[in-house]
Scaffold this active site. Sequence first.
Site, PDB file in Angstrom:
ATOM      1  N   GLU A  98      63.689  56.998  60.601  1.00  0.00           N
ATOM      2  CA  GLU A  98      64.198  58.187  61.282  1.00  0.00           C
ATOM      3  C   GLU A  98      64.853  59.058  60.217  1.00  0.00           C
ATOM      4  O   GLU A  98      65.715  58.575  59.472  1.00  0.00           O
ATOM      5  CB  GLU A  98      65.226  57.772  62.343  1.00  0.00           C
ATOM      6  CG  GLU A  98      65.681  58.956  63.147  1.00  0.00           C
ATOM      7  CD  GLU A  98      66.685  58.616  64.248  1.00  0.00           C
ATOM      8  OE1 GLU A  98      66.934  57.416  64.497  1.00  0.00           O
ATOM      9  OE2 GLU A  98      67.214  59.568  64.836  1.00  0.00           O
ATOM     10  N   ARG A 101      66.816  41.411  59.356  1.00  0.00           N
ATOM     11  CA  ARG A 101      67.242  42.481  58.457  1.00  0.00           C
ATOM     12  C   ARG A 101      67.741  41.890  57.147  1.00  0.00           C
ATOM     13  O   ARG A 101      68.192  40.747  57.112  1.00  0.00           O
ATOM     14  CB  ARG A 101      68.432  43.251  59.044  1.00  0.00           C
ATOM     15  CG  ARG A 101      68.245  43.869  60.360  1.00  0.00           C
ATOM     16  CD  ARG A 101      69.562  44.464  60.839  1.00  0.00           C
ATOM     17  NE  ARG A 101      69.813  45.755  60.236  1.00  0.00           N
ATOM     18  CZ  ARG A 101      69.296  46.890  60.701  1.00  0.00           C
ATOM     19  NH1 ARG A 101      68.542  46.893  61.764  1.00  0.00           N
ATOM     20  NH2 ARG A 101      69.567  48.023  60.096  1.00  0.00           N
ATOM     21  N   LYS A 123      73.890  53.248  58.553  1.00  0.00           N
ATOM     22  CA  LYS A 123      73.853  54.675  58.200  1.00  0.00           C
ATOM     23  C   LYS A 123      75.167  55.357  58.540  1.00  0.00           C
ATOM     24  O   LYS A 123      75.627  56.219  57.815  1.00  0.00           O
ATOM     25  CB  LYS A 123      72.725  55.357  58.966  1.00  0.00           C
ATOM     26  CG  LYS A 123      71.400  55.350  58.230  1.00  0.00           C
ATOM     27  CD  LYS A 123      70.368  56.117  59.022  1.00  0.00           C
ATOM     28  CE  LYS A 123      68.977  55.630  58.669  1.00  0.00           C
ATOM     29  NZ  LYS A 123      67.998  55.923  59.704  1.00  0.00           N
TER      30      LYS A 123
END
Length: 584
Positions: free
Chosen positions: A46, A289, A299
């Site tokens: 994104e 992850r 983020k």
Amino acid sequence: MIEHSSAAAGDSAAPEPARRDFVREIVRADLAAGRHNAIATRFPPEPNGYLHIGHAKAICLDFGIAAEFGGRCNLRFDDTNPAREDPEYVEAIKEDVRWLGFEWDQLRHASDYFEVFYRSAIRLIQTGHAFVCDLSAEQVREYRGTLTEPGRESPFRNRSVAENLDLFARMRAGEFADGTRTLRAKIDMASGNINLRDPALYRIKHVEHQNTGSDWPIYPMYDFAHSLSDAIEGITHSLCTLEFEDHRPLYDWCVDRVDLVNHPELWDFLPARGLPTAPSKPRQIEFSRLNINYTVMSKRKLIALVGEGLVDGWDDPRMPTLQGLRRRGVTPAALRLLAERVGISKQNSVIDYSVLEGCIREDLDANAQRRLAVLDPLKLVVVNLDADHVESIAFPNHPKNEAFGTRLVPFSRELWIEREDFMETPSKGFHRLVPGGEVRLRGVGIVRCVDVVKDGDTVTAVHCTLDAETRHGMPGADRKVKGTIHWVCAKHAIAAEVRLYDRLFTAADPDDDSDGKTYRDHLNPDSRRRVRGWVEPAAAQVETETRLQFERTGYFVADRREHSAAHPVFNRTVTLRDTWAKPK
Ligand code: ATP
Ligand code: MG
């Protein structure tokens, strides 16, 4: 089936053994069973921030698997959240993926498919699988139920197909205000999986989009857009992180209910727009992850670090962003090595920071040329040389690899050595220069300290005699002394700004707020020290982004923004050895 051994461009290393993680096993089995002629993957960031080292793991997997199995990998910007997205991020992400050594098959945007999503939503309405709901966001939450209690059906759930089509068309036409209606999937309000309790597929948002401008006042939700984007692009294996495991039933629901494979009217205009399309039924596979201690990776926190001025921007060399790691001197090969070492599994774990540093050292040890630099200078005068004595000494650029060649290092009567390599009153076990003692000057010969010059308590210079019998080619060249120290020639050395970087956080888990602290309280005050040092001319002259080992000191990179031959700026990438192994 032929497997290519290496995923990344620019690799010249020997073929690696085929990797055997569970994702690759699935891909192997699918190919062996003839389920696909060729595989296709995608990396779907994104564009709402810079990529970080966690993304590097996903990139290495997505692009790596495609290359290893002769498939293709798209770079797709998952741009369905226009309020948080920015073209600046898009450019940085493209640069970062290429820097890591990968090239995408096609560059796509979820926004390329807005018309497909819209038509697909209409199809879901027509088949009785979606409805327009007038509940507010708060009401939707109330109706949703909990993990232990089923939800309640929306009073708007049984609207007629005609009414739904009319309302949805008017949502699309921009008639309604933000948040007043949603399009929802009609699945099961009693499902044990909350994601299946009539999730929203579309929301109203009157906001400009970086690609589509003000064309769309409605935007698709993540699960709907993501699953259909994968199907549109013919993705065979859609690899994502574990938090999407619970979304997989919805992912499959969207793919199956819309059924792009058998409904070309939903997407057949794409090829004419330069977007070749061959839909598939993609399979989502989740892996854990990458987490690394002494680091934050979300983020939101990275944005806060930058926004609050706690670091100098996204490419601050202490940031775990790819831009930051790059500026720090970390190589793409080191990050690919990390991804390989960490491997792929479904087990959540935290990788020790030293594993990253080990990968960096391993790559730089093999590939960085050696240079001489003195970071905390003390003058050393070779008193038995003439004042105008100048010579050039050939130094190998790499101790283990002759292919790196040699360079000439100027040498004369006055040198800089590291202050810590001299002790006036030596501590036990100190084997470097002491009054009356001997040490080897790297590449020169053995010197003896005959005098110490002081200003008050501060040593300002040491005077030495050089034993000519110990110079290269002389009979005493092999004479043993305990210590060897490095130096640069005071007359020829270039002043350099050197930034000594270290871990940004002192706490292994900066995110742990159980004691009321936040990651801001765990910032390492010594994560950056700036010093003025001296480097040999052949260090100053390197191109920006050249990585070097300053002998005995560490690995450094010529800063990609500020370094020049006249004003050298070096960033320390990593120390030669792990200084964190013992608790500080
Ligand atoms: P956010 O959800 O806050 O936007 P994100 O880190 O999930 O942040 P995306 O742009 O959605 O960012 O991520 C793109 C891809 O990278 C996704 O497939 C995601 O699963 C993967 N990814 C993100 N973080 C990691 C990580 N730490 N380790 C491995 N893969 C990751
Ligand atoms: Mg995400």
